[in-house]
Scaffold this motif. Structure first.
Motif, PDB file in Angstrom:
ATOM      1  N   PHE A 246     135.032  46.035  68.238  1.00 33.58           N
ATOM      2  CA  PHE A 246     135.507  44.011  68.918  1.00 33.58           C
ATOM      3  C   PHE A 246     133.581  43.981  68.299  1.00 33.58           C
ATOM      4  O   PHE A 246     133.553  42.989  68.018  1.00 33.58           O
ATOM      5  N   PHE A 247     132.519  44.370  69.353  1.00 38.17           N
ATOM      6  CA  PHE A 247     131.531  44.148  68.786  1.00 38.17           C
ATOM      7  C   PHE A 247     130.875  44.115  67.515  1.00 38.17           C
ATOM      8  O   PHE A 247     129.968  43.108  67.151  1.00 38.17           O
ATOM      9  N   LEU A 248     131.004  45.204  66.983  1.00 37.74           N
ATOM     10  CA  LEU A 248     130.409  45.557  65.565  1.00 37.74           C
ATOM     11  C   LEU A 248     131.427  44.421  64.412  1.00 37.74           C
ATOM     12  O   LEU A 248     130.793  44.200  63.565  1.00 37.74           O
ATOM     13  N   TYR A 249     132.778  44.378  64.978  1.00 33.33           N
ATOM     14  CA  TYR A 249     133.732  43.530  64.045  1.00 33.33           C
ATOM     15  C   TYR A 249     132.954  42.191  63.992  1.00 33.33           C
ATOM     16  O   TYR A 249     132.722  41.106  63.076  1.00 33.33           O
ATOM     17  N   ALA A 250     132.408  41.823  64.473  1.00 34.99           N
ATOM     18  CA  ALA A 250     131.481  40.243  65.202  1.00 34.99           C
ATOM     19  C   ALA A 250     130.939  40.312  64.456  1.00 34.99           C
ATOM     20  O   ALA A 250     130.531  38.978  63.825  1.00 34.99           O
ATOM     21  N   GLN A 251     130.300  41.379  63.755  1.00 33.88           N
ATOM     22  CA  GLN A 251     128.557  41.402  62.694  1.00 33.88           C
ATOM     23  C   GLN A 251     129.351  40.862  61.650  1.00 33.88           C
ATOM     24  O   GLN A 251     128.463  40.194  61.183  1.00 33.88           O
ATOM     25  N   ILE A 281     142.309  44.930  52.904  1.00 32.76           N
ATOM     26  CA  ILE A 281     144.176  45.011  53.993  1.00 32.76           C
ATOM     27  C   ILE A 281     145.135  44.573  52.744  1.00 32.76           C
ATOM     28  O   ILE A 281     146.215  44.902  53.754  1.00 32.76           O
ATOM     29  N   VAL A 282     144.767  43.220  52.283  1.00 31.94           N
ATOM     30  CA  VAL A 282     145.806  43.410  51.031  1.00 31.94           C
ATOM     31  C   VAL A 282     146.735  44.434  50.709  1.00 31.94           C
ATOM     32  O   VAL A 282     148.395  44.746  50.624  1.00 31.94           O
ATOM     33  N   PHE A 283     145.584  44.897  50.009  1.00 33.52           N
ATOM     34  CA  PHE A 283     146.017  46.035  48.909  1.00 33.52           C
ATOM     35  C   PHE A 283     146.073  47.494  49.581  1.00 33.52           C
ATOM     36  O   PHE A 283     146.633  48.480  48.644  1.00 33.52           O
ATOM     37  N   PHE A 284     145.506  47.777  50.515  1.00 37.24           N
ATOM     38  CA  PHE A 284     145.681  48.846  50.696  1.00 37.24           C
ATOM     39  C   PHE A 284     146.311  49.206  52.040  1.00 37.24           C
ATOM     40  O   PHE A 284     146.358  50.308  53.104  1.00 37.24           O
ATOM     41  N   VAL A 344     131.946  45.306  54.564  1.00 40.05           N
ATOM     42  CA  VAL A 344     133.147  44.599  54.767  1.00 40.05           C
ATOM     43  C   VAL A 344     134.156  45.516  54.466  1.00 40.05           C
ATOM     44  O   VAL A 344     135.100  45.375  55.035  1.00 40.05           O
ATOM     45  N   ALA A 345     134.125  45.786  53.329  1.00 42.98           N
ATOM     46  CA  ALA A 345     135.232  46.309  52.825  1.00 42.98           C
ATOM     47  C   ALA A 345     136.151  47.714  54.238  1.00 42.98           C
ATOM     48  O   ALA A 345     136.854  47.952  54.442  1.00 42.98           O
ATOM     49  N   LEU A 346     134.392  48.805  54.258  1.00 42.08           N
ATOM     50  CA  LEU A 346     134.676  49.678  54.703  1.00 42.08           C
ATOM     51  C   LEU A 346     135.299  48.647  56.674  1.00 42.08           C
ATOM     52  O   LEU A 346     136.284  49.918  57.218  1.00 42.08           O
ATOM     53  N   ILE A 347     134.610  47.777  57.382  1.00 37.68           N
ATOM     54  CA  ILE A 347     135.131  47.442  58.265  1.00 37.68           C
ATOM     55  C   ILE A 347     136.330  47.336  58.337  1.00 37.68           C
ATOM     56  O   ILE A 347     137.319  47.371  59.885  1.00 37.68           O
ATOM     57  N   ALA A 348     137.459  46.255  56.961  1.00 36.31           N
ATOM     58  CA  ALA A 348     138.559  46.539  57.415  1.00 36.31           C
ATOM     59  C   ALA A 348     139.394  47.854  57.327  1.00 36.31           C
ATOM     60  O   ALA A 348     140.535  47.175  57.952  1.00 36.31           O
ATOM     61  N   PHE A 349     139.137  48.402  56.411  1.00 34.41           N
ATOM     62  CA  PHE A 349     139.411  50.033  56.538  1.00 34.41           C
ATOM     63  C   PHE A 349     139.646  50.106  58.102  1.00 34.41           C
ATOM     64  O   PHE A 349     140.838  50.667  58.426  1.00 34.41           O
TER      65      PHE A 349
END
Length: 451
Positions: A246-251, A281-284, A344-349
């Motif tokens: 979540f530290f990385l997500y916050a970035q 998130i919606v599509f995958f 950003v997309a990879l973080i969503a995965f």
């Protein structure tokens, strides 16, 4: 789906507008505060505090909502949220401050600017902390034995709200100024308040459910429960280990906007770029769940952490390509910005692999009979990650990535490739350290249970 009661749908529409309000401004908070003259570190720190309040306070606000009712709690929440979004714009709209085109290193604003922002952060943090337990509680109570479908709809609504807020904010601010993102947020909060006032009913009232006469918890009892949870060494270690993710997500809302604004583009559409998160998130979501839902929770969590770690490292690639990060990509954006969108997309995965399975892992980790208590603290890693992610992320960006940078005529920073690479590698290694720690922690827990 039409057989869900009215309060289920009104709760979801309320959530849509609440998420639209929050994400209409979330991508620009550190940029806005920086341009307001709060320097290199205070914007990231305050943004971290905001996210910490939103994810930590439900421990208290959720209990209060249970006692006074969801409807009253939501009314309080949206009054606070509207007030908070208004206060964010107060220095510009009321005090007449102007936004600097660039983010300067030193703090140039006075206490008269800082105080309204601090009040805004507190109001948004406290207000936001009431919404999730009330809405998710309504979804749970009105799911009519179809919790999986109910929460799938709920999760989809969250991401539609996120997309809507970012899209509307982009249209408004590009036709006016950056400060108008808070007008969008305020209007969304008012719409949500009106929905609650005129259409939402507490689920117990609508469904004629018997309210359980469970004893009301005092603040003292809540704090004692918190001590009980955190005294559990296994759980406390788990919180620390997973906070790296979540530290990385916050970035996404800290280092990435700063990198876009100070390095890549003078006026980056951060709201559009960060749409990659809810779109993925919606599509995958269903695809990932179907293909990888059979993975053990620990494996899924580690995979998610590794993905988010690699998402940081890919930003090294354009540094060493011909034309560097400023190389034009299809006359749409600089190449560096394209890689930020990919990040950003990879973080969503990574989120799809790790976030949901974390709840499952905590449920298995908790002592028997205390699963509900421990799951109430499942968002603490996000709070820890955000609290540290703000100032530490700002340090990595300002002192490591921007070391030996040269200022261009347009105000952007041309980074030294070695310094920039080191910054992205450090972020990646924080993620890898979290993944390795999670693996070792799980082995220790498994051995401990066997004994």
């Amino acid at each position: 789906m039409t057989s869900f009661p009215k309060s289920f749908w009104t709760a979801n529409v309320t959530e849509l507008f609440e998420r639209a309000a929050y994400y209409s401004m979330a991508s620009f908070v550190v940029i806005y505060l920086g341009q307001l003259g709060l320097g290199d570190y205070l914007p990231s720190t305050l943004n971290g505090v905001l996210w910490t309040l939103v994810y930590f306070l439900p421990v208290l606000s959720g209990t209060i909502a249970d006692q006074i009712g969801f409807k009253k709690s939501l009314i309080i929440a949206f009054v606070l949220l509207f007030s908070g979004y208004f206060m964010m714009s107060f220095p510009v709209f009321i005090q007449g401050k102007t936004l600097s085109p660039n983010i300067e290193k030193e703090i140039t604003s006075g206490i008269d600017t800082v105080i309204p922002i601090l009040i805004a952060i507190l109001l948004i943090g406290i207000g936001g902390s009431f919404v999730k337990p009330c809405i998710s509680g309504t979804v749970q109570k009105t799911s009519s034995g179809r919790a999986t479908l109910a929460f799938a709809i709920f999760y989809m609504v969250i991401n539609i709200g996120s997309l809507t807020g970012r899209g509307v904010a982009y249209l408004v601010r590009t036709r006016s100024s950056l400060t108008y993102i808070f007008v969008v947020a305020s209007i969304c909060a008012i719409v949500a308040l009106l929905i609650v006032l005129f259409f939402y009913n507490d689920p117990e009232k609508e469904l004629n459910l018997q309210t359980t006469n469970r004893p009301q918890k005092s603040i003292k009892e809540i704090l004692l429960n918190m001590i009980l949870v955190l005294k559990n060494v296994r759980f406390a270690l788990f919180l620390l280990v997973t906070s790296g993710f979540f530290f990385l997500y916050a970035q996404v809302y800290n280092v990435l906007p700063l990198y876009l604004k100070k390095v890549l583009e003078t006026n980056p559409p951060v709201d559009l770029y960060t749409m990659a998160n809810p779109l993925v998130i919606v599509f995958f979501q269903l695809i990932i769940t179907r293909l990888f839902g059979g993975l053990k929770p620990i494996v899924s969590i580690i995979v998610g952490i590794v993905i988010i770690s690699l998402s940081m490292a890919i930003n090294i690639i354009p540094l060493f390509l011909e034309g560097g990060v400023y190389r034009d990509f299809l006359s749409i954006m600089p190449l560096g910005s394209l890689f930020i969108v990919m990040t950003v997309a990879l973080i969503a995965f990574g989120e799809l692999f790790a976030s949901a399975r974390t709840y499952e892992y905590i449920g298995a980790l908790a002592p028997k009979g205390q699963e509900g208590l421990f799951l109430g603290y499942a968002n603490l890693p996000m709070a820890i990650g955000a609290l540290l992610g703000g100032p530490v992320g700002a340090f990595i960006f300002n002192e490591i990535m921007c070391k030996n940078a040269t200022k261009l005529d347009n105000g952007l920073l041309r980074l030294d490739n070695r310094s920039a690479t080191l910054g992205w590698v450090i972020l990646m290694l924080i993620g890898f350290a979290s993944a390795i720690s999670m693996y070792l922690y799980n082995r220790w827990i498994t051995r401990h249970r066997a004994e």
